[in-house]
Scaffold this active site. Sequence first.
Site, PDB file in Angstrom:
ATOM      1  N   ASP A  51       2.754   1.752  -3.314  1.00  0.00           N
ATOM      2  CA  ASP A  51       1.186   2.335  -2.215  1.00  0.00           C
ATOM      3  C   ASP A  51      -0.123   2.047  -3.695  1.00  0.00           C
ATOM      4  OD1 ASP A  51      -0.249   4.225  -0.883  1.00  0.00           O
ATOM      5  OD2 ASP A  51      -0.126   5.714  -2.029  1.00  0.00           O
ATOM      6  N   GLU A 100      15.053  -8.210 -15.296  1.00  0.00           N
ATOM      7  CA  GLU A 100      16.445  -7.827 -15.954  1.00  0.00           C
ATOM      8  C   GLU A 100      17.058  -7.132 -15.236  1.00  0.00           C
ATOM      9  OE1 GLU A 100      14.835  -4.244 -17.827  1.00  0.00           O
ATOM     10  OE2 GLU A 100      13.671  -5.490 -18.814  1.00  0.00           O
TER      11      GLU A 100
END
Length: 554
Positions: free
Chosen positions: A220, A269
């Site tokens: 956002d 990751e």
Amino acid sequence: MSQHSADPAESTAVATVAQSSDWWRDAVIYQVYPRSFADSNGDGMGDLEGVRARLPYLRDLGVDAVWLSPFYASPQADAGYDVADYRAVDPMFGNLLDADALIRDARALGLRIIVDLVPNHSSDQHEWFKRALEEGPGSPLRERYHFRAGKGENGELPPNDWESIFGGPAWTRVADGEWYLHLFAPEQPDFNWDHPAVGDEFRSILRFWLDMGVDGFRIDVAHGLVKAPGLPDLGSHDQLKLLGNDVMPFFDQDGVHAIYRQWRTVVDEYAGERILVAEAWTPTVERTANYVRPDELHQAFNFQYLGTEWDAAELRKVVDRTLEAMRPVGAPATWVLSNHDVTRHATRFANPPGLGTQIRTAGDRELGLRRARAATMLMLALPGSAYVYQGEELGLPDVVDLPDEVRQDPAFFRGAGQDGFRDGCRVPIPWTREGSSYGFGSGGSWLPQPDSWGELSVEAQQGVPGSTLELYRSALAVRRGRADLGEGDTVEWLRAPEGVLAFRRGKFVCVTNTTGESVNVPAYGRVLLASGEVTDAGAEAKVPSDTTVWFATA
């Protein structure tokens, strides 16, 4: 001949989570506004268990992923975009076990889950902000927000002339005399991203939800985190709008990109190609492309496309410019027509051009729906990824006549600023023809639904040839089944009459007539699908006004 539904051979779609490492490049992502999607406990408010129960509907619709608007613990001053605890579910939506079950069920159904993240500001009930107020001026926690002394003889004036997007000053004074910055509501103080603790906290939040199994984040106000040094005055300027394209000292600052490079390292990751999507209002689509460079975010919403009028020349211009901007950074274009902040496109296109993305009149409902269906098919034929807002597959219009006393949009109560009429696109969607809330839940709905909602419901449209719901299902099935749709960065424009768009992608041709009259175009091949009635006449096809048709050329 009528061409409302796809060839059955084109309509079979198997819902499995894509194993491709680039699933997001052509994904169709469905936005769920949780409070308005489905209510499982009859309290009038949608919740996570309601979403979970309706996941098979989304699988059958044919989307690839579901983006959930905020469901975090929040006082709900701005419908959950004021977060008090980023690691907790607000009780109105359920709890963390409900979130876990939703994520697991979605994966079992072949759907990915993307959650909203709100890093520009917190709630004023966030523990950091409450302690900052308690500890007073000079508190280390105040450095995590933008606290400043005021101007004037006694500090009685705001520190600068910035305005809130929701209207009024972007500063609020606290009891000890200091002021704090909030680009949105006073209950939404802006974080100071120059403070390392803020970055540390959000990388931890990312890992919390990635460990829960989410497939990505919609960020956002992704363009708002970094403010210009010194927080300089704007000077003379018209009232700020959320959808404005002006250069601002608090939006689209170059410093945001270092933050997103760090975030990209975090998501990389994790196995399964997790993604980051920017809600970034920028002056140009070229500036938007900066957010999706190879080591930053994966996607950014294309608001320039959302704001384009129903005009062939303008649409072609924004398509070309978008593809040209994304090509150098290797990112997919994204296409979106509606979301929880703008008037639904079935109503925007029902009104005369030039009214923007916040419209307060119903317009010509029949015209708006016809154009909305055609616009959706055009969008789904373009290269890249597409976003669908809940209820648009039912052809829902905006509810433009909500009584003032039921409105909850914070901008509505602040006068100037962003138009405060977003509640119209947030009215709970209808599932059944009958019932106190048309199947939304057993206890009514938090915003009143129109009497017409029953005939627009899933029950009323499901299995009905030519319905908007079945058009979406067919279009998504065709898109999924054809290698020449979805991912890509080019279209081959074809000669077409004025007011008509025609382009080729592989062995596929899309023709969109944006005019008010029928046009004859070459019959490029077998009609796969059309948003209206298309007549074959040998070498030519007659395409009605405001209609899109898809052809298979081989």
